[in-house]
Scaffold this motif. Structure first.
Motif, mmCIF file in Angstrom:
data_model
loop_
_atom_site.group_PDB
_atom_site.id
_atom_site.type_symbol
_atom_site.label_atom_id
_atom_site.label_comp_id
_atom_site.label_asym_id
_atom_site.label_seq_id
_atom_site.Cartn_x
_atom_site.Cartn_y
_atom_site.Cartn_z
ATOM 1 N N LEU A 196 43.003 -50.101 47.867
ATOM 2 C CA LEU A 196 44.101 -49.079 46.843
ATOM 3 C C LEU A 196 44.772 -48.452 48.224
ATOM 4 O O LEU A 196 44.111 -48.171 49.378
ATOM 5 C CB LEU A 196 43.423 -47.988 46.293
ATOM 6 N N SER A 197 46.045 -48.252 48.051
ATOM 7 C CA SER A 197 46.402 -47.437 49.489
ATOM 8 C C SER A 197 46.122 -45.995 49.108
ATOM 9 O O SER A 197 46.174 -45.606 47.782
ATOM 10 C CB SER A 197 47.807 -47.904 49.604
ATOM 11 N N GLY A 198 46.244 -45.034 50.381
ATOM 12 C CA GLY A 198 46.450 -44.062 50.085
ATOM 13 C C GLY A 198 47.140 -43.531 48.581
ATOM 14 O O GLY A 198 46.264 -41.777 48.678
ATOM 15 N N GLU A 199 47.848 -43.737 49.150
ATOM 16 C CA GLU A 199 49.000 -42.881 47.643
ATOM 17 C C GLU A 199 48.502 -43.196 46.668
ATOM 18 O O GLU A 199 48.317 -42.289 45.678
ATOM 19 C CB GLU A 199 50.515 -43.088 48.155
ATOM 20 N N MET A 200 48.313 -44.264 46.459
ATOM 21 C CA MET A 200 47.089 -45.064 44.955
ATOM 22 C C MET A 200 46.546 -44.259 44.910
ATOM 23 O O MET A 200 46.229 -44.018 43.161
ATOM 24 C CB MET A 200 47.294 -46.523 44.567
ATOM 25 N N LEU A 201 45.822 -43.896 45.744
ATOM 26 C CA LEU A 201 44.000 -43.444 46.020
ATOM 27 C C LEU A 201 44.501 -41.560 45.266
ATOM 28 O O LEU A 201 43.762 -40.935 44.613
ATOM 29 C CB LEU A 201 43.670 -43.391 46.762
ATOM 30 N N ASP A 202 45.536 -41.265 45.958
ATOM 31 C CA ASP A 202 45.405 -39.408 46.163
ATOM 32 C C ASP A 202 46.339 -39.725 43.935
ATOM 33 O O ASP A 202 45.256 -38.387 43.842
ATOM 34 C CB ASP A 202 46.224 -39.608 47.014
ATOM 35 N N GLN A 203 46.576 -40.062 43.588
ATOM 36 C CA GLN A 203 47.253 -40.646 42.025
ATOM 37 C C GLN A 203 46.376 -40.727 41.616
ATOM 38 O O GLN A 203 45.796 -39.603 40.199
ATOM 39 C CB GLN A 203 48.092 -41.689 42.454
ATOM 40 N N LEU A 204 45.162 -41.663 41.748
ATOM 41 C CA LEU A 204 44.749 -41.957 40.984
ATOM 42 C C LEU A 204 43.358 -40.548 40.258
ATOM 43 O O LEU A 204 42.657 -39.875 39.441
ATOM 44 C CB LEU A 204 43.302 -43.104 41.164
ATOM 45 N N LEU A 205 42.618 -39.757 41.732
ATOM 46 C CA LEU A 205 41.772 -39.019 42.196
ATOM 47 C C LEU A 205 42.132 -38.048 41.121
ATOM 48 O O LEU A 205 41.431 -36.688 41.489
ATOM 49 C CB LEU A 205 41.363 -38.963 43.291
ATOM 50 N N THR A 206 43.730 -37.292 41.477
ATOM 51 C CA THR A 206 44.143 -35.869 41.555
ATOM 52 C C THR A 206 45.048 -36.443 39.789
ATOM 53 O O THR A 206 44.898 -35.562 39.281
ATOM 54 C CB THR A 206 45.287 -36.232 42.123
ATOM 55 N N GLY A 207 44.659 -37.601 39.410
ATOM 56 C CA GLY A 207 45.387 -37.473 38.015
ATOM 57 C C GLY A 207 46.325 -37.548 37.864
ATOM 58 O O GLY A 207 47.743 -36.391 36.833
ATOM 59 N N ARG A 208 47.049 -37.208 39.288
ATOM 60 C CA ARG A 208 49.160 -37.393 39.102
ATOM 61 C C ARG A 208 49.435 -39.039 39.039
ATOM 62 O O ARG A 208 50.321 -39.152 39.656
ATOM 63 C CB ARG A 208 49.335 -36.753 40.514
ATOM 64 N N ILE A 209 49.335 -39.642 38.062
ATOM 65 C CA ILE A 209 49.978 -40.814 37.723
ATOM 66 C C ILE A 209 51.415 -41.128 36.541
ATOM 67 O O ILE A 209 50.778 -40.381 35.685
ATOM 68 C CB ILE A 209 49.200 -42.375 37.196
ATOM 69 N N SER A 210 52.443 -40.914 37.443
ATOM 70 C CA SER A 210 54.134 -40.524 36.270
ATOM 71 C C SER A 210 53.449 -41.860 35.829
ATOM 72 O O SER A 210 53.842 -41.426 34.286
ATOM 73 C CB SER A 210 54.161 -40.537 37.210
#
Lengths: 323, 551
Positions: free
Chosen positions: B300-314
């Protein structure tokens, strides 16, 4: 003749496929608005004389009354049948279908094999004798008709949508007590019928012994098409090959020679002391192996189902499933 | 009148003068006129005319012996209809001895023919190979018994005429062929350009699904990518007006059952079919290339992983599609955070390798000095804890793995990460002794996902006077309370752990009760204090961990 209902732009036409098989001739346009060609139901009600005129128009139509079949949108050839009875003219399929439903219900139990044996032992999953003694039918929802190419959207609450490989006779005569030749002559033509069924819902509601109702009456649950082949052109309706393909793979294969009751039997039976109407549709019921539940398979979202009946054509639809 | 046998040459029926005249004709009209004149002369019939095919119709080409101008100007027949039309479509001659009683006549032409007084006709197709260019008529104004010889003669006149018409390119076939060849050439060049554009466009794309968008654009149809269960992963384009059908469908080998379908209202032609073949081939290559890259580096790219772990998937639908094109589903999964008690991060890459080989579909990343693993357990996959405990036997006590909750959807991963992180941080700081810990083990499930500011406020509400006293006077009241409760209010054990006298502990506890207004014998008070102490430990752990990062 192969009669069709189709649209070009905003215009709906009753038409026929020409001898090349590649052109749709609009009888509505070629007849310059003859009310007998206003809709398929009008044509059916107008009787043999209208069919003779249709045959002439197919030969002598103006050039601008014909369209490439690929460029038009085919609808169900009879989008508004006055009644739609699905009959059990094939009865061989019932036992495997009932057993398949029992197998599916039993799958949820801790010991599926034991549960299946228990369900079968109740006798509720055998074919009752009445199916061979009488022409059994249920009134399908004649307002829930779809046509070739339409996306079949299964209801949200189902987890098992099946196709059913059938064909159907369209009644051309309004009358009572039709027997012998009169019963035969009452048949206007034949089309393919896909009786889409939600097996899980059907299993539940059939416990009420009041028919399949909610299992088979969602929007578009009865697909008719692609054309109505007139009775004079089909030859014998009891020598037709029936095939169902899913994504091009043959899943079901059968023959109308295995029908236990004939359409004539059904018309004789239904018209005894009661009126049958021009524009009614009588489905054969499913041919043996003609449904996934019988062969232990399940449709997936996006699958394309093709029902082919020799002499009639191919009825093709894709499914959208919520599961 | 019968035919004149002496005029018919044994070699074939057409005389050389006729052929010379045909050869001298400069255009189709001249050739047709020469032929119909010749028919009248040779067969001794009253009328002859020739119809040429123009699109769907036969139109008057030339005539001889016609009386009415209407016949000359208005005669036309649809190919396939009427006698002449059928001769053209069936490419067979027709003979009518008494035209008035022939059922195949077309009503609309009937009046023209009757006005001419025509009662008998011979009609032959003008054939070149298996293609009809038109028809040639011989006619009488009375019933007439045509002989086979007359029919043969008309047939041969017609054959010679047809050959000359072809030489004159009457049907524009040469031009058609040239046009078609040019069109095919242009389409082929265009297809190659498309192929080159697709290939170069895709080489720059990190999103394998973009190939589908390009494909949909190129063929002007609906394109769908589905997984083995029929689940729609991506669709692009739209279906036109008509009856849609699947015109192309392939399972993509090496992709765990992905299928591409093209849905259109008409069959693909050769060029479109080749484009689809090419684009799907490129998609597959792109998919495998990206998949391989993800496997060898990070899935998973950094951006996708960040979104996943912070719950900020728009846009979760689009996120799911991207995951699936990487061969991931995350329908069921778990987050694990691994850290070292002694602060040594050098072993984390090795742990990462062990995790990715143990869990087939694990994505790992070093984040804030900790190893974070997102484990895709797959449908029905078992909790990762047992396998982690097995692995942890080789960790010699210096590593701690915090395991988050099982996730049943994308929205669960942020909470799973918070729990894993909290468990790991507390584990590193000595809360809990096992190498694999969960938030549940540590009793911090409800706390793990709270923002740190909320935690601080709640700690301050519950333990504020103690913290203040410790800060002001350098006392150790919070630690005393933690160890006292951790030892089940056992005074000697607490005194031992704190290295102080028994009475000192007793006094401190009395002081704590006084400051907080609580009674440690009361179970409700103890629960509040235990919770507050865990929050306190958590705020410290998370603050320290973030400081590690900032440093």
């Amino acid at each position: 003749m192969k009669l069709i209902t189709f649209t070009t732009g905003d215009q709906t036409h009753v038409g026929a496929i020409d001898h090349s098989g590649a052109r749709a001739v609009s009888l509505t346009a070629a007849s310059k608005g003859d009310p007998r060609f206003g809709s398929m139901l009008d044509l059916i009600r107008a009787g043999q004389q209208a069919l003779d005129t249709a045959a002439e128009l197919l030969e002598l139509h103006a050039v601008d009354a014909a369209y490439d079949l690929d460029a038009v949108t085919l609808l169900a050839p009879l989008p508004n049948p006055v009644r739609l009875r699905d009959c059990s003219l094939f009865i061989e399929h019932l036992q495997p279908a009932f057993r398949g439903m029992a197998r599916k219900i039993a799958a949820a139990a801790d010991d599926p094999d034991a549960e299946y044996e228990r369900l079968v032992a109740t006798g509720k999953y055998d074919t009752p004798d009445v199916f061979s003694q009488l022409v059994i039918y249920y009134n399908a929802d004649h307002t829930a008709v779809s046509g070739p190419g339409e996306l079949i959207v299964a209801p949200q609450e189902t987890n098992q949508l099946d196709y059913e490989l059938e064909f159907a006779a369209v009644i051309g005569t309004t009358g009572k007590d039709l027997t012998g030749d009169a019963a035969r002559d009452a048949i206007f033509g034949y089309t393919i019928l896909n009786d889409w069924s939600c097996r899980d819902l059907q299993s539940t509601v059939m416990n009420s012994q009041l028919g399949p109702s909610r299992g088979k009456d969602f929007d578009g649950s009865n697909t008719l098409g692609p054309c109505i082949v007139t009775a004079d052109e089909i030859g014998s309706p009891y020598e037709l090959e029936l095939t169902a393909r899913v994504n091009g793979e043959v899943w079901s294969n059968g023959s109308s020679s295995t029908m236990h009751h004939s359409f004539e039997d059904a018309i004789t039976h239904f018209s005894r002391g009661r009126t049958v109407y021009a524009g009614e549709v009588l489905g054969t019921g499913t041919v043996l192996s003609g449904s996934p539940v019988e062969i232990g398979r399940e449709l997936k979202d996006g699958d394309e189902v093709e029902l082919e009946v020799s002499g009639i054509g191919v009825l093709r639809n894709r499914v959208q499933l919520p599961y | 009148m019968t035919a004149l046998p002496h005029l018919i040459q044994p070699s074939g029926g057409t005389d050389s003068a006729y052929l010379r005249r045909l050869l001298a004709a400069n255009d189709a009209t001249q050739a047709l006129q020469i032929a119909v004149d010749h028919v009248v002369g040779e067969l001794g019939c009253a009328v002859s005319w020739a119809g040429l095919i123009d699109g769907d119709y036969l139109v008057m080409g030339a005539h001889c012996g016609v009386l009415s101008t209407e016949m000359a100007s208005a005669w036309q027949l649809k190919v396939g209809e009427g006698i002449g039309g059928r001769v053209a479509s069936e490419r067979k001659p027709h003979m009518s001895r008494d035209y008035r009683h022939d059922s195949r006549r077309v009503p609309v032409m009937k009046r023209l023919i009757d006005n001419e007084g025509i009662q008998a006709t011979l009609t032959v197709p003008l054939l070149v190979g298996d293609r009809a260019l038109g028809v040639l008529y011989a006619a009488q104004r009375r019933p007439y018994p045509w002989s086979d010889t007359e029919q043969s003669l008309l047939d041969e006149i017609g054959q010679d005429l047809a050959v000359r018409l072809r030489q004159l390119d009457v049907d524009g076939r040469r031009e058609d062929r040239a046009d078609r060849a040019e069109r095919d050439y242009q389409r082929s060049i265009q297809a190659q350009r498309t192929a080159a554009a697709l290939a170069s466009g895709l080489a720059a794309q990190d999103d394998a699904g973009a190939a589908l968008d390009l494909l949909a654009l190129e063929v002007g149809a609906l394109v769908e990518l589905r997984d083995d269960d029929g689940r729609l992963l991506r669709s692009s384009g739209a279906v036109g007006v008509g009856n849609p059908r699947v015109v192309w469908r392939r399972d993509l080998s090496g992709t765990d059952g992905l299928t591409i379908s093209v849905i259109d209202v008409r069959e693909l032609d050769e060029v479109a079919s080749a484009t689809v073949d090419l684009a799907t081939g490129l998609f597959r290559l792109q998919f495998l290339r990206l998949g391989e890259r993800e496997r060898t580096t990070e899935r998973l790219s950094g951006e996708m992983l960040d979104q996943l772990l912070t719950g900020r998937i728009s846009d979760s639908a689009s996120y799911q599609q991207r995951l699936r094109t990487m061969g991931l589903s995350l329908d069921r999964g778990q987050v694990v955070v691994v850290g070292s008690r002694d602060g040594d991060q050098s072993r984390l890459p090795q742990v990462s390798r062990v995790l990715t080989s143990t869990f087939d579909r694990a994505t790992t990343i070093i984040r804030n000095g900790r190893l974070v693993a997102v484990i895709d357990l797959g449908p029905g996959g078992e909790d990762a804890r047992d396998r982690l405990e097995h692995l942890a036997r080789g960790w010699h006590g210096d590593l701690v793995a915090g395991v988050g909750r099982l996730c049943e959807g994308l929205a669960d991963y942020a909470m799973s990460y918070d729990q894993a992180r909290a468990a790991c941080e507390l584990g590193i700081r000595g809360t809990g002794r096992a190498p694999v810990l969960t938030a549940h083990d540590l009793g911090i499930v409800p706390l793990a996902s709270l923002p740190i500011q909320h935690l601080r406020t709640m700690v301050s509400d519950a333990l504020g006077p103690l913290l203040e006293a410790d800060g002001r006077r350098g006392t150790d009241l919070v630690e005393t309370l933690r160890i006292y409760l951790g030892n089940d209010r056992h005074l000697p054990a607490t005194a031992g752990a704190l290295h102080v006298h028994y009475n000192t502990v007793r006094n401190r506890i009395a002081r704590i009760e006084e400051l907080l207004g609580v009674d440690v014998r009361d179970v409700e008070d103890r629960f509040r204090l235990e919770t507050a102490l865990r929050m306190h430990a958590l705020t410290h752990a998370l603050t320290d961990a973030d400081e590690v990062v900032t440093a």
